[in-house]
Design an enzyme around this catalytic site. Structure first.
Site, mmCIF file in Angstrom:
data_model
loop_
_atom_site.group_PDB
_atom_site.id
_atom_site.type_symbol
_atom_site.label_atom_id
_atom_site.label_comp_id
_atom_site.label_asym_id
_atom_site.label_seq_id
_atom_site.Cartn_x
_atom_site.Cartn_y
_atom_site.Cartn_z
ATOM 1 N N ASP A 126 13.262 -7.568 29.971
ATOM 2 C CA ASP A 126 13.643 -8.922 29.593
ATOM 3 C C ASP A 126 13.846 -9.856 30.792
ATOM 4 O O ASP A 126 13.433 -11.001 30.752
ATOM 5 C CB ASP A 126 14.915 -8.896 28.720
ATOM 6 N N CYS A 234 20.103 -15.046 15.987
ATOM 7 C CA CYS A 234 19.754 -15.183 14.568
ATOM 8 C C CYS A 234 18.734 -14.102 14.230
ATOM 9 O O CYS A 234 17.858 -13.801 15.031
ATOM 10 C CB CYS A 234 19.162 -16.577 14.338
ATOM 11 N N CYS A 241 11.135 -9.961 7.168
ATOM 12 C CA CYS A 241 9.794 -9.397 7.361
ATOM 13 C C CYS A 241 9.656 -8.100 6.568
ATOM 14 O O CYS A 241 10.448 -7.162 6.740
ATOM 15 C CB CYS A 241 9.550 -9.139 8.850
HETATM 16 C C1 B12 Z 1 12.334 -17.124 26.090
HETATM 17 C C2 B12 Z 1 12.631 -16.021 25.115
HETATM 18 C C3 B12 Z 1 13.236 -16.371 23.901
HETATM 19 C C4 B12 Z 1 13.334 -17.828 23.448
HETATM 20 C C5 B12 Z 1 11.937 -18.279 22.945
HETATM 21 C C6 B12 Z 1 11.310 -17.266 21.954
HETATM 22 C C7 B12 Z 1 9.814 -17.396 21.781
HETATM 23 N N1 B12 Z 1 9.337 -17.013 20.615
HETATM 24 O O1 B12 Z 1 9.115 -17.810 22.675
HETATM 25 C C8 B12 Z 1 14.446 -17.727 22.368
HETATM 26 C C9 B12 Z 1 15.803 -17.974 23.027
HETATM 27 C C10 B12 Z 1 14.313 -18.666 21.173
HETATM 28 C C11 B12 Z 1 14.352 -16.247 21.982
HETATM 29 C C12 B12 Z 1 14.763 -15.747 20.763
HETATM 30 C C13 B12 Z 1 14.681 -14.406 20.391
HETATM 31 N N2 B12 Z 1 14.330 -13.388 21.183
HETATM 32 CO CO1 B12 Z 1 13.604 -13.637 22.968
HETATM 33 N N3 B12 Z 1 12.719 -13.715 24.622
HETATM 34 C C14 B12 Z 1 12.319 -14.676 25.414
HETATM 35 C C15 B12 Z 1 11.566 -14.152 26.644
HETATM 36 C C16 B12 Z 1 12.544 -14.129 27.841
HETATM 37 C C17 B12 Z 1 10.300 -14.926 27.013
HETATM 38 C C18 B12 Z 1 9.383 -15.239 25.813
HETATM 39 C C19 B12 Z 1 8.319 -16.250 26.164
HETATM 40 O O2 B12 Z 1 7.676 -16.160 27.200
HETATM 41 N N4 B12 Z 1 8.137 -17.253 25.305
HETATM 42 C C20 B12 Z 1 7.100 -18.240 25.485
HETATM 43 C C21 B12 Z 1 6.025 -17.964 24.434
HETATM 44 C C22 B12 Z 1 4.913 -19.025 24.491
HETATM 45 O O3 B12 Z 1 5.485 -16.722 24.821
HETATM 46 P P1 B12 Z 1 5.458 -15.464 23.825
HETATM 47 O O4 B12 Z 1 6.656 -15.423 22.956
HETATM 48 O O5 B12 Z 1 5.166 -14.233 24.622
HETATM 49 O O6 B12 Z 1 4.276 -15.954 22.925
HETATM 50 C C23 B12 Z 1 2.975 -15.596 22.974
HETATM 51 C C24 B12 Z 1 2.473 -15.856 21.580
HETATM 52 O O7 B12 Z 1 3.026 -17.056 21.117
HETATM 53 C C25 B12 Z 1 1.045 -15.879 21.859
HETATM 54 N N5 B12 Z 1 0.264 -16.676 20.967
HETATM 55 C C26 B12 Z 1 0.097 -17.986 20.949
HETATM 56 N N6 B12 Z 1 -0.786 -18.324 20.030
HETATM 57 C C27 B12 Z 1 -1.211 -17.178 19.446
HETATM 58 C C28 B12 Z 1 -2.126 -16.944 18.447
HETATM 59 C C29 B12 Z 1 -2.397 -15.630 18.071
HETATM 60 C C30 B12 Z 1 -3.385 -15.387 17.022
HETATM 61 C C31 B12 Z 1 -1.672 -14.555 18.659
HETATM 62 C C32 B12 Z 1 -1.897 -13.144 18.228
HETATM 63 C C33 B12 Z 1 -0.738 -14.823 19.662
HETATM 64 C C34 B12 Z 1 -0.536 -16.139 20.035
HETATM 65 O O8 B12 Z 1 0.795 -16.347 23.182
HETATM 66 C C35 B12 Z 1 2.045 -16.497 23.827
HETATM 67 C C36 B12 Z 1 1.849 -16.131 25.304
HETATM 68 O O9 B12 Z 1 1.436 -14.785 25.459
HETATM 69 C C37 B12 Z 1 11.194 -12.697 26.158
HETATM 70 C C38 B12 Z 1 11.125 -11.646 27.265
HETATM 71 C C39 B12 Z 1 9.826 -11.720 28.038
HETATM 72 N N7 B12 Z 1 9.923 -11.580 29.328
HETATM 73 O O10 B12 Z 1 8.752 -11.915 27.469
HETATM 74 C C40 B12 Z 1 12.302 -12.382 25.129
HETATM 75 C C41 B12 Z 1 11.926 -11.575 23.857
HETATM 76 C C42 B12 Z 1 10.640 -12.143 23.343
HETATM 77 N N8 B12 Z 1 12.992 -11.856 22.918
HETATM 78 C C43 B12 Z 1 13.297 -10.873 22.182
HETATM 79 C C44 B12 Z 1 14.214 -10.943 21.099
HETATM 80 C C45 B12 Z 1 14.714 -9.618 20.533
HETATM 81 C C46 B12 Z 1 14.615 -12.185 20.583
HETATM 82 C C47 B12 Z 1 15.388 -12.461 19.264
HETATM 83 C C48 B12 Z 1 15.019 -11.533 18.103
HETATM 84 C C49 B12 Z 1 16.915 -12.388 19.550
HETATM 85 C C50 B12 Z 1 17.792 -12.822 18.375
HETATM 86 N N9 B12 Z 1 17.962 -11.986 17.352
HETATM 87 O O11 B12 Z 1 18.360 -13.877 18.405
HETATM 88 C C51 B12 Z 1 14.975 -13.940 19.000
HETATM 89 C C52 B12 Z 1 13.700 -14.023 18.159
HETATM 90 C C53 B12 Z 1 13.228 -15.421 17.885
HETATM 91 C C54 B12 Z 1 11.695 -15.448 17.714
HETATM 92 N N10 B12 Z 1 11.200 -15.512 16.501
HETATM 93 O O12 B12 Z 1 10.983 -15.379 18.745
HETATM 94 C C55 B12 Z 1 12.470 -9.628 22.511
HETATM 95 C C56 B12 Z 1 11.373 -9.459 21.439
HETATM 96 C C57 B12 Z 1 11.016 -8.040 21.079
HETATM 97 C C58 B12 Z 1 9.896 -8.009 20.049
HETATM 98 N N11 B12 Z 1 9.909 -7.001 19.195
HETATM 99 O O13 B12 Z 1 9.033 -8.861 20.031
HETATM 100 C C59 B12 Z 1 11.922 -9.990 23.931
HETATM 101 C C60 B12 Z 1 10.537 -9.421 24.240
HETATM 102 C C61 B12 Z 1 12.960 -9.450 24.958
HETATM 103 C C62 B12 Z 1 12.843 -7.955 25.167
HETATM 104 N N12 B12 Z 1 12.564 -7.472 26.360
HETATM 105 O O14 B12 Z 1 12.995 -7.166 24.258
HETATM 106 N N13 B12 Z 1 13.753 -15.531 22.945
HETATM 107 S S1 SF4 Z 2 4.509 -9.809 7.984
HETATM 108 FE FE1 SF4 Z 2 5.224 -11.749 7.105
HETATM 109 S S2 SF4 Z 2 7.379 -11.927 7.701
HETATM 110 FE FE2 SF4 Z 2 6.445 -10.333 9.012
HETATM 111 S S3 SF4 Z 2 5.819 -11.461 10.867
HETATM 112 FE FE3 SF4 Z 2 4.032 -11.406 9.505
HETATM 113 S S4 SF4 Z 2 4.173 -13.319 8.340
HETATM 114 FE FE4 SF4 Z 2 6.175 -12.987 9.269
HETATM 115 S S1 SF4 Z 3 14.693 -17.718 11.705
HETATM 116 FE FE1 SF4 Z 3 13.817 -17.028 13.676
HETATM 117 S S2 SF4 Z 3 12.910 -18.886 14.574
HETATM 118 FE FE2 SF4 Z 3 14.279 -19.560 12.916
HETATM 119 S S3 SF4 Z 3 16.225 -19.989 13.900
HETATM 120 FE FE3 SF4 Z 3 16.319 -17.833 13.242
HETATM 121 S S4 SF4 Z 3 15.571 -16.630 15.024
HETATM 122 FE FE4 SF4 Z 3 14.997 -18.773 15.372
#
Ligand code: B12
Ligand code: SF4
Ligand code: SF4
Length: 311
Positions: A126, A234, A241
């Site tokens: 992370d 959250c 899911c």
């Molecule tokens: C910043 C961050 C957050 C931010 C932003 C989250 C986000 N979705 O970007 C906030 C604070 C909101 C957050 C929340 C949470 N987080 Co967080 N977070 C991170 C962190 C540090 C960086 C993520 C990042 O780079 N975001 C920027 C986006 C653009 O990048 P990305 O998420 O990798 O997205 C990729 C996709 O969007 C993809 N994409 C775009 N378009 C498309 C289209 C297609 C078809 C596909 C397939 C993909 C795709 O490309 C992007 C770049 O590779 C990572 C750790 C890490 N070093 O990666 C943990 C991480 C993602 N978080 C984690 C967790 C557990 C959470 C929470 C569940 C915590 C909670 N319960 O509150 C929530 C989940 C919210 C959610 N739905 O994402 C875990 C996820 C584990 C998993 N199973 O995925 C991570 C990996 C930490 C870890 N080491 O375990 N997080």
């Molecule tokens: S299976 Fe449904 S709830 Fe789970 S990540 Fe995909 S769209 Fe979201």
């Molecule tokens: S449902 Fe997922 S994306 Fe929406 S506020 Fe909660 S953690 Fe963030």
């Protein structure tokens, strides 16, 4: 047993739920990350801008690396009645802080790699410029769901992701190429703040997890109204899911056993809590990140939200 079989067996012994191998070649989603940052979806998380170049080119994180070992660490425990009542804490934060818990076991995996001949074995959990979900997908561990989570077939998404960058040359696993979300949109529909701009694109500035953990300053009133009792993180888009509903199983990692909830804690009681008392109860959990000041702000926002819209 091949060297990779031995690494997987050691990861399983250390309690990791899954282990896959990939290499540090450039991200295929660099443009998506640039676009996401340019649109301001990262809010005040400036470190994401600073890390962007390395995130897009994982080789630059550890130049000597030839392989990346990616592991999943299950943190799931079913909700107790106290967990479901406001103020709520996200599941990942109910036990000991995962950075230490996972980091220590990743270090042991790195030690095993050194014994197997690695001269470089650097661990990330992370806290680093690692595109963790993409690497996990590439290592064959699951697909990136519409809620942006790494989802593993037959297991769900309540996992942390960790990695070890090593100079060992290991045969990579096949990337995960299928999308098992199908026509499901449950996560997108359930998000109370409308944080998903599109499938797999999250505007973090609207996400409760960002608002209660990362954001500095007050939580805007229009979003405070939608917190639905969440005071730290959250789980909604994971809880709904179907892959979690059907397959999530309790973690076997003792440190992730829930250690406390916020039942009986209110904005008023936190106002009267000292830093020492707060540290005694939540010091080694993720709640230490926002600290007492941040949690006072969050509980006040939860309370404001429950009163309904402000005039
Ligand atoms: C910043 C961050 C957050 C931010 C932003 C989250 C986000 N979705 O970007 C906030 C604070 C909101 C957050 C929340 C949470 N987080 Co967080 N977070 C991170 C962190 C540090 C960086 C993520 C990042 O780079 N975001 C920027 C986006 C653009 O990048 P990305 O998420 O990798 O997205 C990729 C996709 O969007 C993809 N994409 C775009 N378009 C498309 C289209 C297609 C078809 C596909 C397939 C993909 C795709 O490309 C992007 C770049 O590779 C990572 C750790 C890490 N070093 O990666 C943990 C991480 C993602 N978080 C984690 C967790 C557990 C959470 C929470 C569940 C915590 C909670 N319960 O509150 C929530 C989940 C919210 C959610 N739905 O994402 C875990 C996820 C584990 C998993 N199973 O995925 C991570 C990996 C930490 C870890 N080491 O375990 N997080
Ligand atoms: S299976 Fe449904 S709830 Fe789970 S990540 Fe995909 S769209 Fe979201
Ligand atoms: S449902 Fe997922 S994306 Fe929406 S506020 Fe909660 S953690 Fe963030």
């Amino acid at each position: 047993m091949t060297p990779v079989d031995r690494i997987r067996a050691r990861a399983a012994e250390l309690g990791f739920a899954a282990c896959g191998i990939t290499d540090p070649r450039p991200s295929a989603r660099g443009a998506a990350l640039d676009d996401w940052l340019a649109k301001g979806y990262g809010g005040t998380m400036r470190y994401l801008h600073r890390q962007a170049r390395r995130r897009k080119e994982p080789q630059s994180i550890v130049p000597e690396a030839r392989s990346v070992i990616v592991v999943l660490d299950n943190y799931y425990h079913p909700d107790s009645p106290e967990d479901l009542a406001a103020p709520k804490i996200a599941k990942y934060a109910r036990g000991s802080d995962y950075h230490g818990v996972m980091g220590e076991r990743l270090e042991r995996l790195a030690g095993f790699l050194r014994e197997a001949g690695a001269t470089v074995a650097r661990v990330y959990a992370d806290a680093g410029p690692v595109p963790e979900r993409e690497l996990a997908e590439r290592a064959g561990l699951g697909w990136i769901g519409k809620n942006t989570m790494l989802v593993r077939p037959g297991a769900g998404s309540f996992f942390f992701i960790g990695s070890v960058f090593t100079d060992l040359e290991l045969p990579p696993d096949q990337p995960f190429r299928t999308d098992h979300c199908g026509s499901c949109t449950r996560c997108l529909d359930a998000c109370p703040t409308g944080a998903f701009v599109a499938p797999r694109v999250l505007d973090a500035t609207r996400c409760i997890s960002y608002l209660t953990i990362e954001q500095k300053g007050p939580i805007p009133d229009d979003l405070a109204e939608r917190l639905e009792g969440w005071a730290f993180g959250c789980d909604i888009c994971n809880d709904v899911c179907p892959w979690n509903v059907k397959f999530a199983e309790a973690s076997g990692v003792p440190e992730y056993e829930p250690r406390g909830h916020l039942a009986g804690v209110s904005a008023e009681s936190l106002a009267a809590t000292s830093e020492e008392e707060f540290a005694g109860r939540f010091g080694r959990t993720p709640l230490a990140r926002p600290g007492l000041g941040g949690m006072r702000r969050n509980l006040a926002a939860v309370k404001r939200g429950r009163r309904g819209p402000l005039p």
